[in-house]
Design an enzyme around this catalytic site. Sequence first.
Site, PDB file in Angstrom:
ATOM      1  N   ASP A  30     -39.365  56.879 -10.888  1.00 54.32           N
ATOM      2  CA  ASP A  30     -38.195  57.461 -10.241  1.00 54.32           C
ATOM      3  C   ASP A  30     -38.294  58.994 -10.295  1.00 54.32           C
ATOM      4  OD1 ASP A  30     -35.103  56.231  -9.603  1.00 54.32           O
ATOM      5  OD2 ASP A  30     -35.292  58.401  -9.916  1.00 54.32           O
ATOM      6  N   ILE A  31     -37.907  59.636  -9.212  1.00 50.94           N
ATOM      7  CA  ILE A  31     -38.003  61.094  -9.105  1.00 50.94           C
ATOM      8  C   ILE A  31     -36.960  61.798  -9.989  1.00 50.94           C
ATOM      9  CG2 ILE A  31     -36.397  61.488  -7.166  1.00 50.94           C
ATOM     10  CD1 ILE A  31     -38.634  63.192  -5.877  1.00 50.94           C
ATOM     11  N   ASN A  87     -28.505  48.053  -7.846  1.00 52.75           N
ATOM     12  CA  ASN A  87     -27.237  48.551  -7.332  1.00 52.75           C
ATOM     13  C   ASN A  87     -27.047  48.035  -5.919  1.00 52.75           C
ATOM     14  OD1 ASN A  87     -26.598  50.093  -9.646  1.00 52.75           O
ATOM     15  ND2 ASN A  87     -28.008  51.693  -8.988  1.00 52.75           N
ATOM     16  N   GLY A  93     -23.096  52.457  -6.610  1.00 47.41           N
ATOM     17  CA  GLY A  93     -23.865  53.698  -6.571  1.00 47.41           C
ATOM     18  C   GLY A  93     -25.174  53.585  -5.823  1.00 47.41           C
ATOM     19  N   HIS A 100     -34.237  47.753  -4.370  1.00 50.25           N
ATOM     20  CA  HIS A 100     -35.097  48.226  -5.459  1.00 50.25           C
ATOM     21  C   HIS A 100     -34.493  47.793  -6.786  1.00 50.25           C
ATOM     22  CE1 HIS A 100     -32.228  51.328  -4.205  1.00 50.25           C
ATOM     23  NE2 HIS A 100     -32.135  51.688  -5.477  1.00 50.25           N
ATOM     24  N   HIS A 102     -34.351  48.909 -10.652  1.00 55.37           N
ATOM     25  CA  HIS A 102     -34.637  49.966 -11.625  1.00 55.37           C
ATOM     26  C   HIS A 102     -35.149  49.311 -12.910  1.00 55.37           C
ATOM     27  CE1 HIS A 102     -32.200  53.256  -9.633  1.00 55.37           C
ATOM     28  NE2 HIS A 102     -31.622  52.199  -9.086  1.00 55.37           N
TER      29      HIS A 102
HETATM   30  P1  AMP Z   1     -29.914  53.672  -6.173  1.00 52.32           P
HETATM   31  O1  AMP Z   1     -28.835  54.630  -6.587  1.00 52.32           O
HETATM   32  O2  AMP Z   1     -29.877  52.385  -6.926  1.00 52.32           O
HETATM   33  O3  AMP Z   1     -29.971  53.485  -4.671  1.00 52.32           O
HETATM   34  O4  AMP Z   1     -31.275  54.345  -6.639  1.00 52.32           O
HETATM   35  C1  AMP Z   1     -32.079  55.130  -5.814  1.00 52.32           C
HETATM   36  C2  AMP Z   1     -33.088  55.771  -6.714  1.00 52.32           C
HETATM   37  O5  AMP Z   1     -34.140  56.291  -5.930  1.00 52.32           O
HETATM   38  C3  AMP Z   1     -32.540  56.927  -7.557  1.00 52.32           C
HETATM   39  O6  AMP Z   1     -32.725  56.630  -8.941  1.00 52.32           O
HETATM   40  C4  AMP Z   1     -33.369  58.112  -7.103  1.00 52.32           C
HETATM   41  O7  AMP Z   1     -33.645  59.035  -8.122  1.00 52.32           O
HETATM   42  C5  AMP Z   1     -34.626  57.425  -6.580  1.00 52.32           C
HETATM   43  N1  AMP Z   1     -35.374  58.203  -5.615  1.00 52.32           N
HETATM   44  C6  AMP Z   1     -34.903  58.835  -4.517  1.00 52.32           C
HETATM   45  N2  AMP Z   1     -35.903  59.445  -3.853  1.00 52.32           N
HETATM   46  C7  AMP Z   1     -37.041  59.171  -4.544  1.00 52.32           C
HETATM   47  C8  AMP Z   1     -38.420  59.525  -4.366  1.00 52.32           C
HETATM   48  N3  AMP Z   1     -38.837  60.281  -3.321  1.00 52.32           N
HETATM   49  N4  AMP Z   1     -39.305  59.102  -5.275  1.00 52.32           N
HETATM   50  C9  AMP Z   1     -38.907  58.350  -6.335  1.00 52.32           C
HETATM   51  N5  AMP Z   1     -37.623  57.977  -6.551  1.00 52.32           N
HETATM   52  C10 AMP Z   1     -36.702  58.387  -5.671  1.00 52.32           C
END
Ligand code: AMP
Length: 114
Positions: A30-31, A87, A93, A100, A102
């Site tokens: 995760d970024i 989520n 959120g 995806h 986590h």
């Molecule tokens: P959610 O809130 O469950 O939709 O989680 C989306 C996740 O994607 C968040 O934890 C972000 O930090 C992660 N995210 C968004 N853009 C990227 C990216 N380019 N590379 C890796 N993770 C990302």
Amino acid sequence: MSKTLFEKIAAREIPAKIAYEDDLVLAFHDINPQAPTHVLIVPKKPIVRIGEANAEDQQMLGHLLLKAAEVARALGIESTGYRLVVNNGRDAGEAVPHLHVHILGGRKMNWPPG
Ligand code: AMP
């Protein structure tokens, strides 16, 4: 249809630190990590969210969870424990409309979640 963010990562159009990949799923760090280990595992098929998956996704969804556990083991967080989070929708959120899971570990988690 345009690619989702996570399809672009799978296509290597957006860089990410890949942790695991096979024909059906991709795992990457995760970024914006919320724990010392924070990896996302996603189906390559762009299912929007778990609530929009259907019976034809059953096998892939089982594979996704089994691979989440395998990735957690490979990342060394199995013995201390980890949390899998999905989520679904606004109140949860959800920010990226591509299913995806986590994988979070490396610190003590709170329950109930915030
Ligand atoms: P959610 O809130 O469950 O939709 O989680 C989306 C996740 O994607 C968040 O934890 C972000 O930090 C992660 N995210 C968004 N853009 C990227 C990216 N380019 N590379 C890796 N993770 C990302």
